[in-house]
Design an enzyme around this catalytic site. Structure first.
Site, PDB file in Angstrom:
ATOM      1  CB  THR B 619      40.798  35.717  35.578  1.00 10.58           C
ATOM      2  OG1 THR B 619      40.740  35.959  36.766  1.00 10.58           O
ATOM      3  CG2 THR B 619      41.613  37.101  35.281  1.00 10.58           C
ATOM      4  CD  GLN B 623      39.993  29.339  34.587  1.00  9.48           C
ATOM      5  OE1 GLN B 623      40.360  28.253  34.227  1.00  9.48           O
ATOM      6  NE2 GLN B 623      40.195  29.933  35.729  1.00  9.48           N
ATOM      7  CD  GLU B 690      39.047  20.421  34.608  1.00 12.78           C
ATOM      8  OE1 GLU B 690      39.430  19.283  34.135  1.00 12.78           O
ATOM      9  OE2 GLU B 690      39.312  20.598  35.957  1.00 12.78           O
TER      10      GLU B 690
END
Lengths: 218, 728
Positions: B619, B623, B690
């Site tokens: 995961t 991202q 981010e």
């Protein structure tokens, strides 16, 4: 289009002078019965039609407002919310379903047009508890994050694999006359570009589809 | 209960315990099956007890002014219409208030009234909600509403914004300006200089799930089903706006179709649904159209950034200046912290950063994935590439020479405190090796394949690491199932999965015995998903709760008949003040530019990251890859265009606002550098949601320069900016 249930009354002034949304109205296929009345008192009707839709091998007979898209019938009336609304304009692919085996954007078609069609949504892909190979591959290869575009991606992939199997070329196809088009990553990327994914799971989507296609060939 | 203050001892103890077995494994998503079968229900899709009515929003068709008259008679009489709500009949709500809140935190929870008065503050601001028995009835009636406006001259042209102003602080409470040494003189005297101005465009988040809500009242209590990153924000905002107690609002959000910062606060869909449902005493659902999202669900402000770098002839930076002017709304301030990361990235004795704002008559900008770093690194990491070119120095070597270092300790240049960990150099070296950086030509335009120019670029990445106060409850049921309960969200980040892994490790239970329950404000409150702090915050709270439960179990012969439960929590520890905490990375990109059309294709990208312990590499990688692709979007295609005459975001749909599609993305590789940051949290992990976008766009832009020798400083780099300058 039949004209029953003439119970809607909207004025032409409302249509013509209404704000920007009136432009939307005019493009949504609402019938304007201009013969009905005087200059500023034109009425137009809400039409309903009794339609039987065959969805995921089940028949549903519905009295449909003829303005209703296939997408909104699936989501609002039949509870098939696996079909997603992302843009309502055929620009994102989240609402992709299979109609007679071919992938379409359910937001760009009116439900009343689909009497006798075989419609498959994400809810109809698995065989009971057993997932469709594409569904399993999307999990194994992490072909999604938020999951909102996923049902559309998977339905689109199912339709796409069939298109490729039939030898339909794409923009990425080097030899348009080839009997068998190799399903390269480039082909998958091109053929899946109508399905947007803002999480940008694209590389994993390609892997998942390639794996499922490979499995299907075995 | 007392909040837990993490200490180093706790962290070390846990690491020396049974160790992590599930954490670090590429476990498939727990919620995967629900998502691939269509069973996962998002905001608009929840089933409520009574038949839901459908709301449709009508937006203003002017950008600034007021409503003089609104005639909704036809709409009200339209078949199937239940309610037409305008400013004339909307229930009273709390006032919006001043453009800035007293504290940075309150911006998330302040009242956000809708249909409050006749004033139009931005184009497409909601001016009416039509509620009907069907979506079709509501939409049709909305089109029959007749509105007359008094139009005022609005400010829609950033270029004409002569009067900029200095905000009190930036987003997240950072200092507006900083300076060290004497920048002006040092820069003037520097032997090698870059002085360049870059612009970045308005961007729109465009999560695939449009903003939507269902509101259902039972007496004086309302339940809001929606897609939100942070339930506590929505809950407080709804309570504050409707002036009802916090306890009267329940928010439910088990699945969220992407947020990227646009679902941190309550928007008009939520408030309109809540108001209409109360008036009608019946559940109401409201979704924004894709078009409405552009004005009503946040955007990234545009920015004009002047970057000045002064270096000696060896490439050692003497002076760094990063001065940013970005757009804000007249009625509510948002200062994207675009220059803040520059304070921590490279060393130089003389430094200045500043933020200024231009007031426009748009809606307020919001937090869009990596607010600050995403637009800021496009500029600064392009400028570093320009400096490397001017010095004829390898871009990696230039960055290595400017690592902030004092006697072997990595020190944050601005704050003067050590970094908790900083492995930027290792990211660059490892990335370069894996990417094949040595094959890059230092001379731009040197590699040609037929009618294509091939270029390679790199950029560094930095992203602050946060943790927010969070609580969690774990309930061990008599049959051995562990329920993990908190109001945390999984916006696609993998929260369900990593919390399962964390609980499994602490409890030494198989993941299949663990049931993670998220997205209900009746569960213990967390910091939610935002700022890449979700895993650290919610994960630490779950870790604490499980640790306490396990201690209880040690004193018992088995699980009591009634089960057993424990609560845990986490708060920001003292390590946050003692250490500068950031994740780092290095991006590499290869592009091909068509000589005849200027089409830019990103053939491949590689990112190397140092982000502490990776909780789930599957995961996590997803991202990071997603973030890198956002970098492609920012560098090459994403821009929301503001009509200078009417103030409308004119390309407000997914046909005209281009996000990367599958065919835009070539090969993407990622590598995580082995790292455990013991100062960060109990896992030694750092936020990654981010990090992937930070610097990614600059690597693409630098590759475009390397391919063509053309430096485009106005992002995105669209074809027309390259084409006139390409060689024949």
């Amino acid at each position: 289009m039949s004209e029953q249930d003439d119970n809607a009354l909207l004025t032409r002034r409302a249509l013509l002078e209404g704000s920007a949304a009136s432009a939307l109205l005019l493009t949504t296929g609402m019938p304007l019965r201009s013969e009905a009345a005087a200059a500023d008192e034109v009425s137009f009707a809400v039409h309903t039609n009794v339609v039987t839709l065959r969805i995921n091998a089940h028949d549903s007979t519905l009295n449909l407002d003829s303005r209703t898209t296939l997408l909104d019938v699936l989501r609002h009336q039949l509870g098939l919310t696996g079909v997603k609304k992302g843009c309502d304009h055929g620009q994102c692919g989240a609402c992709t379903v299979l109609v007679n085996g071919r992938r379409i954007n359910a937001c760009l078609t009116l439900a009343v047009m689909h009497e006798n069609d075989e419609i498959t949504t994400i809810e109809g892909l698995a065989s009971g508890e057993r997932l469709h190979p594409l569904q399993s591959a999307f999990i194994a290869h992490d072909g999604f994050q938020c999951g909102y575009c996923t049902p559309g991606q998977i339905c689109s992939a199912a339709g796409m694999l069939e298109e490729a199997r039939r030898g339909w070329p794409s923009h990425a196809t080097h030899n348009l006359c080839a009997a068998n088009i190799p399903l390269t990553d480039e082909e998958i990327r091109e053929r899946m570009s109508g399905n947007l994914c803002r999480c940008a799971a694209y590389p994993n989507i390609v892997k998942a589809i390639a794996a499922a296609a490979h499995e299907a060939r075995q | 209960m007392a909040e837990r203050n993490m200490t180093s001892n706790d962290q070390i103890a846990s690491k020396n315990g049974p160790g992590f077995q599930q954490i670090g494994q590429p476990l498939d998503r727990i919620d995967g099956r629900a998502k691939v079968t269509g069973a996962a229900r998002y905001g608009y899709e929840h089933i409520v007890s009574d038949k839901c009515a459908f709301g449709y929003i009508l937006g203003a068709s002017i950008g600034r002014g007021r409503i003089v008259a609104i005639d909704a008679q036809a709409a009200t009489k339209s078949p199937g219409v239940l309610l037409v709500m305008t400013h004339k009949n909307a229930p009273a709500q709390a006032r919006f208030g001043e453009p800035t809140t007293a504290t940075p935190r309150e911006v998330f929870t302040r009242p956000r009234p809708v249909l409050g008065d006749a004033h139009i503050r931005y184009f497409d601001q909601p001016i009416a909600l039509v509620v009907g028995e069907t979506f079709e009835a509501a939409r049709a009636a909305a089109g029959s509403i007749d509105v007359r406006y008094e139009r005022l001259q609005g400010d829609f042209e950033p270029e004409l914004c002569a009067a900029t102003y200095r905000p009190e602080r930036t987003n997240a409470g950072f200092a507006t300006d900083t300076s060290a040494g004497g920048f002006a003189k040092a820069f003037a005297q520097a032997p090698v200089k870059v002085d360049a101005t870059y612009t970045t465009a308005f961007e729109s988040h465009n999560p695939m799930e449009p903003h939507a809500a269902i509101a259902q009242w039972e007496g004086d209590r309302v339940t809001i089903y929606t897609g939100t990153q942070t339930l506590a924000n929505v809950r407080a905002c709804v309570a504050g706006t409707l002036q009802i107690p916090l306890d009267s609002v329940r928010v439910v959000s088990p699945f969220i179709g992407g947020g990227f910062g646009s679902k941190l606060i309550a928007h008009a869909d939520i408030m309109l649904a809540a108001l209409a449902a109360r008036v009608l005493q019946r559940p109401v659902k409201v979704a924004m159209t894709r078009q409405q999202m552009f004005a009503n669900a946040g955007h990234r402000p545009l920015s004009i950034q002047q970057v000045r770098l002064g270096a000696d002839r060896d490439g050692k930076l003497i002076a760094i200046g990063h001065e940013v002017c970005s757009s804000t709304a007249r009625f509510e301030e948002f200062t994207e912290q675009t220059g803040v990361f520059t304070r921590s990235l490279y060393a130089a004795d003389h430094r200045v950063t500043r933020h200024r704002l231009m007031r426009l008559d748009t809606n307020r900008g919001e937090w869009m994935r990596a607010p600050g770093e995403a637009p800021g690194m496009l500029a600064v990491e392009s400028a570093m590439d320009e400096l490397a070119h001017a010095l004829q120095l390898d871009p990696i070597e230039l960055r290595i020479r400017n690592e902030p270092n004092l006697d072997g300790t990595s020190l944050d240049p601005d704050r003067g405190i050590p970094f908790s960990s900083r492995n930027l150099i290792e990211c660059m070296r490892r990335g370069a090796r894996l990417f094949g950086w040595e094959r890059r030509s230092a001379r731009p335009g040197a590699i040609r394949e037929g009618r294509k120019l091939i270029g390679h670029g790199m950029a560094a990445a930095i992203r602050p690491n946060y943790i927010g106060p969070s609580r969690a409850r774990v309930v061990l049921e008599p049959r051995g199932t562990l329920r993990v309960q908190l109001d945390m969200t999984d916006i696609g980040t993998g929260t369900y999965t990593i919390l399962t892994q964390i609980a499994a490790d602490v409890m030494q239970m198989p993941p299949a015995s663990i049931k993670v329950e998220l997205g209900d404000s009746q569960l213990p409150t967390t910091a939610g998903s935002g700022g890449s702090w979700g895993a650290a915050s919610a994960g630490s709270a779950v870790h604490d709760a499980c640790t306490k439960l396990k201690r209880q179990l040690l004193d018992l012969p088995g699980i009591p008949p009634g089960g057993l439960q424990a609560e845990g929590s986490v708060t920001r520890s003292a390590e946050y003040d003692r250490y500068s905490q950031h994740a780092f990375g290095a991006h590499f990109a290869e592009v091909a530019v068509d000589l005849d059309t200027a089409e830019i294709r990103v053939r491949r990208m590689l990112g190397a990251f140092a982000a502490g312990r990776i909780l789930n590499p599957k995961t996590a990688r997803s991202q990071i890859v997603g973030g890198m692709i956002w970098g492609i979007g920012a560098a090459l295609m994403e821009q929301t265009l503001l009509d200078p005459l009417h103030g409308a975001f004119i390309n407000h749909d997914l046909a005209e606002y281009h996000i990367p599609v599958n065919a835009d993305v070539g090969q993407i590789d990622t590598v995580f550098i082995e790292e455990v940051d013991e100062r960060a949290n109990v896992f030694g992990s750092k936020g990654i949601g981010e990090l992937g976008i930070c610097g990614a766009g600059a690597a693409v832009a630098n590759a475009v320069f390397n391919a063509t020798g053309i430096r485009v400083r106005e992002f995105p780099i669209t074809l027309e900016k390259l084409l006139p300058f390409l060689p024949g």
